[in-house]
Design an enzyme around this catalytic site. Structure first.
Site, mmCIF file in Angstrom:
data_model
loop_
_atom_site.group_PDB
_atom_site.id
_atom_site.type_symbol
_atom_site.label_atom_id
_atom_site.label_comp_id
_atom_site.label_asym_id
_atom_site.label_seq_id
_atom_site.Cartn_x
_atom_site.Cartn_y
_atom_site.Cartn_z
ATOM 1 N N ASP A 289 0.865 -1.171 0.000
ATOM 2 C CA ASP A 289 0.000 0.000 0.000
ATOM 3 C C ASP A 289 0.909 1.232 0.000
ATOM 4 O O ASP A 289 2.129 1.142 0.167
ATOM 5 C CB ASP A 289 -0.981 -0.015 1.176
HETATM 6 C C1 BGC Z 1 -5.088 3.085 -0.102
HETATM 7 C C2 BGC Z 1 -5.142 2.024 -1.178
HETATM 8 C C3 BGC Z 1 -5.016 2.667 -2.527
HETATM 9 C C4 BGC Z 1 -3.707 3.424 -2.565
HETATM 10 C C5 BGC Z 1 -3.431 4.056 -3.896
HETATM 11 C C6 BGC Z 1 -3.882 3.996 -0.254
HETATM 12 O O1 BGC Z 1 -3.974 5.099 0.579
HETATM 13 O O2 BGC Z 1 -5.077 2.473 1.154
HETATM 14 O O3 BGC Z 1 -6.321 1.283 -1.081
HETATM 15 O O4 BGC Z 1 -5.094 1.704 -3.541
HETATM 16 O O5 BGC Z 1 -3.746 4.447 -1.587
HETATM 17 O O6 BGC Z 1 -4.239 5.118 -4.160
#
Ligand code: BGC
Length: 758
Positions: A289
């Site tokens: 993540d």
């Molecule tokens: C989120 C993810 C997301 C990623 C990219 C993160 O803050 O937890 O679910 O895919 O950002 O945008």
């Protein structure tokens, strides 16, 4: 033993099979040939993912990092990007990779395409309320078509996190509290995104996320700790991942920010390397993540960035999104012998494999066609699907004395800021939808030419809210109160639209008090005092606490955030044009103090209810939720009868009859639950194990035949071993988890053996 010592141990014992390499797939020879040509730096580039500049979905990098990023992107050595959208921009970046890099390896372009790209369908939690798997798959399909038309080939969806936490803002992005429903929906969404052929120009990689237990954030606080027992992990958290992996082959998995029992998910070797890649044989890409490798420092799991890189790669996190730690440290970790290059090669192979599967090596520009981008976005047919999905997602929570459908001859007062809001229905995680472009409830009234008088009531928040900013809830401006009360007083019937705006749920949008935000409860009570004939339409990105409304208002329609055609779908339900059929994918609590409240709980040793103090209960609120999991009304009535079970050689056959006893056609979601009465670990009082949504004409009876097989009757013990045990099982059927009928069957040792063999 420190984490690094644990990993060192593992490394010492590592064999070629520890990384579970796929060596026989259709692209493996080409992958190996390419890998053999790559320098270590080029390999690390493939394991690095940068965010573009269309969206900031995590903490922004410092200026020097941004400059470094630009430079590296232009040199073409980066493996993938997120947040670059639209054929023009994707083309620019893809050209860097193909033309400027030594080996011309194309990039992948990812985005959070969660419930639509340009055309918004309902938020995922709302879609889950439809229990309509075909339609959910179709919704993901149109999202993929639009995303691919904008040059994308990878979505960070579906989120398959089971959650019992309505305070957690991201509950809007999942399928609710149940692992069985969540599993079926996870499969449907992955199939919708990926289609039958990943190399087609309208299919994209799906990502099941967040691995694992992000939805168990303590007290619903965003990014919080998940402390869960192994039986909860195996029976509640992992099943949707498992089901998607087994039945839909998602090509990517995203790990999570949180710790699971003290280990940050990104550094969790048991989860990623042992369970996911080993036990489940996953050969796609694990992406971190946003910054989650780096965040292991704040968790107190590693001391510095170098250790973060080492722990994350060894634990099985293949691609580093926006932490920069692989970029800065992987090469030297390999050179010093701390990370075996075999591990890097395995991760790179995974990235190359999905690029081959997407067809990018045959044509790096496959997803980039400006003409297609013009043709495939926001089409009439996509809007029709959005409308159908929205209609099926609405849940009728209360309808006393047939307050609904609305009768045409009444003077209707339409009240509420959310009744004219064209933005709230788009919900959070709205990808490239244009702000303020949804159909409001008032637009819906106008489209069907329904007469009304309108009054604004009270603002839900001050100003607009964007992804990066907090929502400023209105607690002080009551300017519209008097007019709204006067309008209500004049009317025969009030339709009051209240609830949450789009950015009150989603990432970073946890709420401790999940009643109606701001002054809306006060407005509701003021209107009720002059005219109690209220149909309450509630928008929300989560279950809200609606106890007062339930006690005082005759009709409640739960309208979530329903996407572009929201207003029309809501009005169709209000007028009876659409007979509501949605069922809740989560319990709605009576009070915040009951959370976590979920239907598939254990019994306790003192379940009650009893007329004594010493049983499991609160002294100030009932044990039951306000509205249980699986619940939702229709304008038709359904009666359940003739429940029968029969133990066959490899399954238990369950049949029952549902009759539509009303004069209206309708749809019912018939639900099947079981309870394993005595088991090696205590089992829940009820567990959903089957459902079917069926249309029943007025007066029609239909027999439902369902099967309980090995998967439905067994469970995972604390060691993660699947077991199925002889003994008595209850079976329950009905139109909600508050079931109508029950029966008992027994499984003998012989049955178990024959069940297990098949
Ligand atoms: C989120 C993810 C997301 C990623 C990219 C993160 O803050 O937890 O679910 O895919 O950002 O945008």
């Amino acid at each position: 033993m420190s984490n690094l010592a644990t990993f060192a141990n593992w490394l010492d014992n590592m064999t070629a099979t520890s990384i579970h390499a796929n060596t026989t797939g259709p692209y493996e020879t080409r992958i190996k040939a390419l890998l053999d040509k790559m320098t270590l730096a080029e390999k690390v580039g493939q394991l690095t993912q940068f965010s573009g500049f269309h969206d900031v979905t995590g903490p922004a990098p410092s200026d020097w990092r941004a400059a470094q990023k630009h430079h590296l992107l232009q040199s073409g050595v980066i493996g993938s990007m997120l947040n670059v959208v639209g054929t023009e921009d994707v083309l620019n970046y893809q050209k860097y990779a193909v033309e400027n890099s030594r080996l011309g390896i194309p990039m992948m372009f990812a985005y959070d395409v969660i419930h639509g790209q340009k055309t918004m369908c309902p938020i995922p939690l709302a879609e889950a309320a439809s229990w309509d798997l075909k339609l959910i798959e179709k919704s993901a399909r149109i999202a993929a078509i639009e995303a691919a038309a904008q040059g994308l080939n990878w979505t960070f969806a579906p989120m398959v996190d089971v959650s019992r936490e309505p305070r957690w803002g991201r509950v809007m992005e999942g399928a609710g509290e149940d692992p069985y429903l969540g599993s079926r929906i996870a499969e449907a969404r992955v199939k919708g995104f990926q289609g039958d052929d990943l190399s087609a120009d309208d299919t994209i990689l799906a990502t099941i996320k967040h691995f694992a237990a992000y939805g168990f954030a303590e007290a619903g606080k965003e990014y919080n700790t998940a402390e869960i027992g192994t039986t909860t992990l195996y029976n509640m958290v992992l099943p949707p991942f498992d089901a998607a992996l087994r039945n839909a082959n998602p090509r990517s998995v995203m790990n999570a920010f949180n710790t699971v029992n003290g280990i940050p998910a990104t550094g969790d070797m048991a989860l990623q390397r042992d369970w996911l890649k080993g036990n489940r044989g996953f050969d796609g890409v694990v992406v971190s993540d946003w910054g989650s490798a780096l965040e292991m420092i704040a968790h107190g799991f590693v001391a510095n960035e170098r250790e973060a890189a080492k722990v994350a790669i060894l634990a099985g996190s293949d691609v580093d999104m926006e932490s920069y730690v692989y970029l800065d440290h992987l090469e030297s970790l390999v050179e010093s012998g701390e990370v075996d290059e075999v591990i890097i090669d395995d991760a790179v192979r995974r990235v190359l494999r999905v690029k081959f599967e997407l067809g990018l090596f045959d044509d790096p520009y496959r997803y980039i066609d400006p003409a297609r981008e013009q043709e495939r976005l926001f089409t009439e047919s996509h809007l029709d699907t959005a409308l159908e999905m929205a209609r099926k997602s609405i849940v009728l929570l209360k309808n006393e004395h047939n307050a609904l459908p609305l009768s045409g001859d009444k003077k209707i007062a339409l009240i509420g800021a959310l009744a004219v809001d064209q933005d709230a229905p788009l919900g959070n995680w709205r990808a490239h939808a244009q702000a303020h472009s949804a159909m409001s409830v008032m637009d819906g009234f106008n489209e069907v030419e329904l007469d009304y008088i309108y009054s604004y009531g009270v603002a839900v928040q001050h100003g607009d809210s964007h992804f990066e900013h907090p929502v400023h809830v209105n607690y002080d401006n009551r300017d519209g109160f008097d007019e709204a009360v006067a309008t209500a007083q004049e009317a025969d019937q009030v339709v009051l639209v209240v609830g949450e705006t789009a950015r009150m749920s989603g990432e970073g949008r946890s709420r401790a008090d999940i009643g109606l935000p701001g002054l809306q409860q006060e407005l509701l009570e003021a209107i009720h005092a002059v005219n109690p004939k209220i149909v309450l339409v509630v928008m929300g990105g989560r279950p809200l606490v609606l106890s007062w409304a339930h006690a005082h208002v005759p009709a409640i329609v739960y309208a979530w955030h329903l996407g572009h055609r929201s207003g029309r779908a809501i009005v169709d339900v209000l007028t009876g044009e659409e007979n509501p059929s949605g069922k809740l994918p989560m319990n709605f609590p009576r009070s915040v103090g009951q959370i976590p409240i979920y239907y598939n709980h254990l019994n306790t040793g003192r379940p009650g209810p009893r007329n004594e103090v010493t049983w499991a209960h609160y002294s100030d609120v009932e044990n039951t939720p306000l509205f249980p999991f699986g619940y939702g009304l229709s304008y038709a009535w359904f009666e359940y009868s003739e429940l029968a079970t029969h133990v066959e050689s490899d399954h238990v056959a369950v049949s029952f009859v549902v009759k539509n006893t009303s004069h209206r056609d309708g749809e019912e979601v018939a639900q099947l639950y079981i309870r394993d009465r005595v088991a090696g670990i205590a089992r829940p009082v009820k567990e959903l194990k089957g459902f079917e949504k069926a249309h029943l004409s007025a007066g029609e009876s239909k027999r439902f035949d369902m099967k309980l097989g090995r998967d439905e009757l067994g469970y995972f013990n604390g060691q993660g071993t699947f077991v199925i045990e002889p003994g008595e099982f209850d079976v329950f059927v009905g139109g909600s988890s508050d079931t109508a009928l029950n029966a008992v069957f027994s499984l003998s040792k012989e049955h178990i053996t024959s069940f297990a063999v098949k």
